[in-house]
Write a protein that holds these residues in place. Structure first.
Motif, short mmCIF file in Angstrom:
data_model
loop_
_atom_site.label_atom_id
_atom_site.label_comp_id
_atom_site.label_asym_id
_atom_site.label_seq_id
_atom_site.Cartn_x
_atom_site.Cartn_y
_atom_site.Cartn_z
N LEU A 21 3.97 -51.22 8.10
CA LEU A 21 3.08 -50.85 7.00
C LEU A 21 1.61 -51.04 7.41
O LEU A 21 0.75 -50.22 7.06
CB LEU A 21 3.38 -51.66 5.74
N ALA A 22 1.30 -52.10 8.14
CA ALA A 22 -0.07 -52.33 8.59
C ALA A 22 -0.56 -51.18 9.46
O ALA A 22 -1.72 -50.76 9.36
CB ALA A 22 -0.17 -53.66 9.34
N ILE B 148 -3.87 -41.91 -2.39
CA ILE B 148 -2.71 -42.34 -3.18
C ILE B 148 -1.67 -42.99 -2.27
O ILE B 148 -1.13 -44.05 -2.57
CB ILE B 148 -2.11 -41.16 -3.98
N ALA B 149 -1.40 -42.35 -1.12
CA ALA B 149 -0.44 -42.92 -0.16
C ALA B 149 -0.93 -44.28 0.33
O ALA B 149 -0.14 -45.23 0.45
CB ALA B 149 -0.23 -41.96 1.01
N LEU B 150 -2.24 -44.39 0.62
CA LEU B 150 -2.82 -45.66 1.06
C LEU B 150 -2.64 -46.73 0.00
O LEU B 150 -2.21 -47.85 0.30
CB LEU B 150 -4.31 -45.47 1.39
N ASP B 151 -2.94 -46.39 -1.25
CA ASP B 151 -2.77 -47.35 -2.35
C ASP B 151 -1.33 -47.84 -2.44
O ASP B 151 -1.08 -49.04 -2.61
CB ASP B 151 -3.19 -46.72 -3.68
N ARG C 134 -3.95 -46.21 9.75
CA ARG C 134 -4.11 -44.77 9.96
C ARG C 134 -4.65 -44.09 8.72
O ARG C 134 -5.57 -43.27 8.80
CB ARG C 134 -2.78 -44.14 10.38
N LEU C 135 -4.08 -44.41 7.55
CA LEU C 135 -4.55 -43.78 6.32
C LEU C 135 -6.00 -44.14 6.01
O LEU C 135 -6.79 -43.28 5.60
CB LEU C 135 -3.63 -44.15 5.15
N ARG C 136 -6.36 -45.41 6.23
CA ARG C 136 -7.77 -45.81 6.03
C ARG C 136 -8.68 -45.02 6.97
O ARG C 136 -9.76 -44.57 6.57
CB ARG C 136 -7.94 -47.30 6.29
N SER C 137 -8.25 -44.87 8.21
CA SER C 137 -9.06 -44.13 9.19
C SER C 137 -9.21 -42.67 8.78
O SER C 137 -10.29 -42.09 8.92
CB SER C 137 -8.41 -44.23 10.58
N PHE C 138 -8.13 -42.06 8.31
CA PHE C 138 -8.23 -40.68 7.83
C PHE C 138 -9.21 -40.59 6.66
O PHE C 138 -10.01 -39.66 6.59
CB PHE C 138 -6.87 -40.14 7.38
N GLN C 139 -9.14 -41.56 5.76
CA GLN C 139 -10.02 -41.54 4.59
C GLN C 139 -11.49 -41.75 4.99
O GLN C 139 -12.38 -41.28 4.30
CB GLN C 139 -9.60 -42.59 3.56
N GLU C 140 -11.73 -42.45 6.09
CA GLU C 140 -13.09 -42.67 6.57
C GLU C 140 -13.55 -41.55 7.50
O GLU C 140 -14.70 -41.50 7.90
CB GLU C 140 -13.18 -44.02 7.28
#
Length: 171
Positions: free
Chosen positions: A119-120, A141-144, A125-131
């Motif tokens: 999960l980490a 939503i997936a990140l949350d 990856r999701l945080r990086s995509f969002q940034e």
């Protein structure tokens, strides 16, 4: 799945087939069925067909399997610049074996990954995509949800520590 496919599915990346095909288990030992996972597939332009996930072992004492093989076939959906049939040399399968912790750490030692570790990685990856240059609502939503899942598993661990059963095969 044919016997050859089963044999290939049981190969560990970078090693010769050390576990044998599913049908070649020692006598008296139960056969281990290789079970595919399909939840990740959408079948959009065959891209999902390029990634195969196989469960390699039966559930353990806690009810979950511990060994998963992910195979990626880079030859599927390998476009050419002119849109013609791809006649390049085929690429090798990319194989990743994921082994989860089997048994309580206090009893079995650290011998595999945890859900928290995976999960980490997904959260990172999701945080990086969002940034990055293309943030979107769906990734957020997936990140949350992934962060909530990780926090829930951490809460479970703290609860087990408080009850002095963490690392043990106890409920």
């Amino acid at each position: 799945m044919s016997k050859d496919e089963k044999s290939k599915a049981r190969e560990i990346p970078g090693e010769k087939n050390n576990s044998g095909p599913v049908d070649d288990q020692p006598e008296g030992r139960a056969q281990v069925p290789v079970r595919p996972l399909i939840e990740h597939k959408l079948n959009f332009e065959n891209r999902a067909e390029a990634i195969e996930i196989l469960v390699l072992d039966p559930p353990g004492p806690g009810g979950a399997s511990h060994q998963y093989l992910i195979q990626v076939d880079p030859n599927i959906c390998r476009p050419t610049e002119d849109g013609q049939l791809d006649d390049r040399e085929p690429l090798d399968l990319i194989k990743t074996l994921i082994s989860f912790q089997k048994g309580g750490i206090a009893e079995a030692g650290v011998n595999g990954l945890t859900q928290e570790a995976l999960l980490a990685i997904v959260i990172d990856r999701l945080r990086s995509f969002q940034e990055g240059p293309y943030p979107c609502e769906e990734n957020q939503i997936a990140l949350d949800h992934c962060e909530r899942a990780l926090n829930t598993l951490h809460k479970r661990t703290w609860d087990r520590i408080d009850r002095e059963v963490e690392g043990k095969e106890e409920a």
